[in-house]
Design a protein around this motif. Structure first.
Motif, mmCIF file in Angstrom:
data_model
loop_
_atom_site.group_PDB
_atom_site.id
_atom_site.type_symbol
_atom_site.label_atom_id
_atom_site.label_comp_id
_atom_site.label_asym_id
_atom_site.label_seq_id
_atom_site.Cartn_x
_atom_site.Cartn_y
_atom_site.Cartn_z
ATOM 1 N N PHE A 178 -11.510 -3.614 -47.861
ATOM 2 C CA PHE A 178 -11.516 -2.349 -47.114
ATOM 3 C C PHE A 178 -12.026 -1.205 -47.978
ATOM 4 O O PHE A 178 -12.879 -0.417 -47.552
ATOM 5 N N ARG A 179 -11.525 -1.083 -49.203
ATOM 6 C CA ARG A 179 -11.978 0.009 -50.080
ATOM 7 C C ARG A 179 -13.457 -0.132 -50.444
ATOM 8 O O ARG A 179 -14.192 0.862 -50.373
ATOM 9 N N PRO A 180 -13.931 -1.317 -50.865
ATOM 10 C CA PRO A 180 -15.383 -1.436 -51.105
ATOM 11 C C PRO A 180 -16.221 -1.095 -49.890
ATOM 12 O O PRO A 180 -17.306 -0.514 -50.017
ATOM 13 N N MET A 181 -15.735 -1.438 -48.686
ATOM 14 C CA MET A 181 -16.470 -1.104 -47.478
ATOM 15 C C MET A 181 -16.563 0.413 -47.289
ATOM 16 O O MET A 181 -17.615 0.946 -46.912
ATOM 17 N N LEU A 182 -15.484 1.137 -47.584
ATOM 18 C CA LEU A 182 -15.524 2.594 -47.496
ATOM 19 C C LEU A 182 -16.526 3.186 -48.484
ATOM 20 O O LEU A 182 -17.295 4.090 -48.143
ATOM 21 N N ILE A 183 -16.523 2.667 -49.701
ATOM 22 C CA ILE A 183 -17.421 3.204 -50.728
ATOM 23 C C ILE A 183 -18.872 2.892 -50.385
ATOM 24 O O ILE A 183 -19.758 3.755 -50.530
ATOM 25 N N LEU A 184 -19.148 1.691 -49.921
ATOM 26 C CA LEU A 184 -20.527 1.327 -49.587
ATOM 27 C C LEU A 184 -21.061 2.152 -48.419
ATOM 28 O O LEU A 184 -22.220 2.587 -48.441
ATOM 29 N N THR A 185 -20.252 2.359 -47.392
ATOM 30 C CA THR A 185 -20.705 3.186 -46.276
ATOM 31 C C THR A 185 -20.897 4.636 -46.693
ATOM 32 O O THR A 185 -21.810 5.314 -46.212
ATOM 33 N N GLU A 186 -20.047 5.112 -47.616
ATOM 34 C CA GLU A 186 -20.219 6.478 -48.126
ATOM 35 C C GLU A 186 -21.520 6.600 -48.920
ATOM 36 O O GLU A 186 -22.242 7.594 -48.799
ATOM 37 N N ILE A 187 -21.826 5.586 -49.730
ATOM 38 C CA ILE A 187 -23.075 5.600 -50.492
ATOM 39 C C ILE A 187 -24.274 5.609 -49.547
ATOM 40 O O ILE A 187 -25.227 6.371 -49.723
ATOM 41 N N TRP A 188 -24.227 4.744 -48.535
ATOM 42 C CA TRP A 188 -25.341 4.668 -47.580
ATOM 43 C C TRP A 188 -25.532 5.982 -46.835
ATOM 44 O O TRP A 188 -26.655 6.404 -46.590
ATOM 45 N N LYS A 189 -24.461 6.653 -46.516
ATOM 46 C CA LYS A 189 -24.539 7.860 -45.693
ATOM 47 C C LYS A 189 -24.931 9.101 -46.488
ATOM 48 O O LYS A 189 -25.669 9.959 -45.992
ATOM 49 N N SER A 190 -24.444 9.238 -47.721
ATOM 50 C CA SER A 190 -24.554 10.523 -48.419
ATOM 51 C C SER A 190 -25.478 10.535 -49.629
ATOM 52 O O SER A 190 -25.758 11.612 -50.163
ATOM 53 N N THR A 191 -25.958 9.380 -50.081
ATOM 54 C CA THR A 191 -26.756 9.360 -51.310
ATOM 55 C C THR A 191 -28.041 10.163 -51.170
ATOM 56 O O THR A 191 -28.392 10.949 -52.056
ATOM 57 N N GLY A 192 -28.757 9.976 -50.080
ATOM 58 C CA GLY A 192 -30.025 10.685 -49.908
ATOM 59 C C GLY A 192 -29.855 12.190 -49.902
ATOM 60 O O GLY A 192 -30.633 12.919 -50.531
ATOM 61 N N TYR A 193 -28.832 12.660 -49.198
ATOM 62 C CA TYR A 193 -28.607 14.103 -49.132
ATOM 63 C C TYR A 193 -28.095 14.643 -50.462
ATOM 64 O O TYR A 193 -28.463 15.734 -50.874
ATOM 65 N N GLY A 194 -27.265 13.876 -51.156
ATOM 66 C CA GLY A 194 -26.750 14.321 -52.445
ATOM 67 C C GLY A 194 -27.819 14.416 -53.507
ATOM 68 O O GLY A 194 -27.697 15.186 -54.469
ATOM 69 N N ALA A 195 -28.908 13.637 -53.347
ATOM 70 C CA ALA A 195 -29.989 13.689 -54.331
ATOM 71 C C ALA A 195 -30.770 14.985 -54.282
ATOM 72 O O ALA A 195 -31.498 15.302 -55.241
ATOM 73 N N ILE A 196 -30.638 15.751 -53.193
ATOM 74 C CA ILE A 196 -31.390 17.001 -53.073
ATOM 75 C C ILE A 196 -31.044 17.961 -54.201
ATOM 76 O O ILE A 196 -31.913 18.628 -54.762
ATOM 77 N N ILE A 197 -29.767 18.026 -54.553
ATOM 78 C CA ILE A 197 -29.333 18.946 -55.608
ATOM 79 C C ILE A 197 -29.973 18.582 -56.938
ATOM 80 O O ILE A 197 -30.458 19.448 -57.675
ATOM 81 N N TYR A 198 -30.008 17.297 -57.240
ATOM 82 C CA TYR A 198 -30.599 16.864 -58.503
ATOM 83 C C TYR A 198 -32.123 17.021 -58.484
ATOM 84 O O TYR A 198 -32.724 17.301 -59.530
ATOM 85 N N LEU A 199 -32.749 16.851 -57.337
ATOM 86 C CA LEU A 199 -34.191 17.095 -57.246
ATOM 87 C C LEU A 199 -34.516 18.563 -57.514
ATOM 88 O O LEU A 199 -35.526 18.876 -58.157
#
Length: 318
Positions: A178-199
Motif C-alpha cells: 500500500f505505501r509503495p503504491m502511494l509513493i509511486l502514484t505520487e511520483i507519477w502525478k507530481s514529478t513533471g510539475y515539480g521539475a519546473i522549479i529546478y528548471l
C-alpha cells in the motif's frame, strides 16, 4: 555653517521626510495596490482562522460557540497522546512523509537535469507536456485509473495475470504494497510539475561557468557535478525545508481516497483520523489539539532546518 543655520537645515530635513515618504508611496501606488489582494487573502484565510486555536483548549460545542464552550486546558492533548491509536498514526504519518521526501524530491531534480540536457526542442516540449499532464488530474481520477488496472478480480492487470495463470497482485488491499503504491502514484502525478522549479534554477546558472569548465577540460559529467548541482543546491535545500514543515501532513487527499479498512494499520495517518473524529463524529476539540501539535512540530522543524542550512553555507529561507 553657524549653529542656527545647521538647526534650520535639520528642521527642514525633518519636514521633508514625511513628504518624501508620501511621494515614494504615491510613486509605487500601483505596486502596493497589487499587494492588497494577497494581504487580504492571508488575513482572511491564514491569520483570522488562528483565533480558532482556542478550540483545542475547550470542550467545544457548536451551539455554545467559542465564547460559551467550557475551558478544559490541556485535557484534549492528554486524550490525543494517551490514545492507543496515536503511536500507529504517528508512525504511519512519519513514514509516508519521509518516503515522500526521499523518493519524490530526487525524481523532480533528475527529470529537470535530463530535460536540461535535451537539445532537440520539439522532443523536449513533448516530454514536458507528457510529464506535466498528470499533475492536473485529481486524486479521484488517479484512484480510478489505479482501480481500473489493479482492482481485485476485475482490473485489467489482475485479469490478464489470472488468464495467464500467474498469481495476481493485490495492490489496493495489501498492506505490504500500500505505501509503495502511494509513493509511486505520487511520483507519477507530481514529478513533471515539480521539475519546473529546478528548471528555473538551472536557467539562472551563469553559462560562463560551463564555458570555463569546458576550457579546463571538464566533460558533461564533471560539469554536472561541479557546476549544475551546486547551482541548484540552494533551491533543493529550500524545497527540503518547506517539505519538513509539512512532515506531519503526509498527503491527506491521496491517502483518504486510497484508504480502506484492510490497510488501516499502514495507511491511517493523523489527518484521516482527524477527519473521522472531527467531521464524521462531530468532535472538534480533539482534532484541533492535533492541529496545534502538528503546527508546533512543523515550526520547530522549519526553524531547525533553516538554521542548519545556513551553518552549512546555504541561504535558507530567510
Amino acid at each position: 555653517m553657524s549653529d542656527s543655520a545647521a538647526a534650520a537645515s535639520v528642521r527642514q530635513g525633518k519636514r521633508l521626510k514625511p513628504r518624501s515618504g508620501r511621494r515614494t508611496f504615491w510613486r509605487y501606488r500601483w505596486l502596493y495596490l497589487f499587494m492588497v489582494p494577497g494581504i487580504i487573502y492571508y488575513l482572511i484565510y491564514q491569520y483570522v482562522p488562528m483565533l480558532g486555536l482556542v478550540v483545542a483548549f475547550q470542550d467545544y460545542n457548536l451551539l455554545k460557540g467559542v465564547t460559551g464552550s467550557p475551558w478544559v486546558g490541556l485535557d484534549n492533548f492528554r486524550t490525543v497522546f494517551s490514545s492507543p491509536d496515536f503511536p500507529v498514526l504517528m508512525k504511519n504519518t512519519l513514514l509516508l512523509s519521509v518516503y515522500r521526501i526521499i523518493f519524490n524530491m530526487l525524481p523532480d531534480l533528475i527529470l529537470a537535469l535530463m530535460l536540461n540536457e535535451i537539445r532537440v526542442r520539439w522532443f523536449k516540449k513533448w516530454v514536458q507536456t507528457l510529464t506535466y499532464g498528470p499533475h492536473f488530474l485529481s486524486w479521484i481520477i488517479v484512484y480510478g485509473l489505479v482501480y481500473a488496472f489493479f482492482a481485485p478480480g476485475s482490473g485489467l492487470v489482475t485479469t490478464f495475470m489470472r488468464d495467464m495463470g500467474w498469481s495476481s497482485v493485490d495492490v489496493l488491499t495489501n498492506s505490504s504494497v500500500f505505501r509503495p503504491m502511494l509513493i509511486l502514484t505520487e511520483i507519477w502525478k507530481s514529478t513533471g510539475y515539480g521539475a519546473i522549479i529546478y528548471l528555473a534554477a538551472l536557467a539562472n546558472i551563469n553559462q560562463e561557468l560551463y564555458e570555463a569548465a569546458a576550457i579546463d577540460g571538464a566533460g558533461r559529467w564533471r560539469q554536472l557535478w561541479n557546476v549544475t548541482l551546486p547551482g541548484v543546491r540552494d533551491v533543493f535545500v529550500l524545497m527540503l525545508i518547506l517539505r519538513l514543515g509539512h512532515i506531519l501532513d503526509a498527503g491527506f487527499e491521496q491517502v483518504y481516497i486510497f484508504l480502506n479498512v484492510r490497510v488501516y494499520d499502514v495507511g491511517d495517518i493523523l489527518d484521516t483520523w482527524i477527519f473521522r473524529r472531527g467531521i464524521e463524529q462531530m468532535q472538534f476539540s480533539v482534532p484541533a489539539a492535533v492541529g496545534v501539535f502538528k503546527s508546533m512540530i512543523g515550526l520547530v522543524l522549519v526553524l531547525g532546518a533553516n538554521k542548519i542550512a545556513k551553518k552549512l553555507g546555504g541561504s535558507g529561507i530567510w
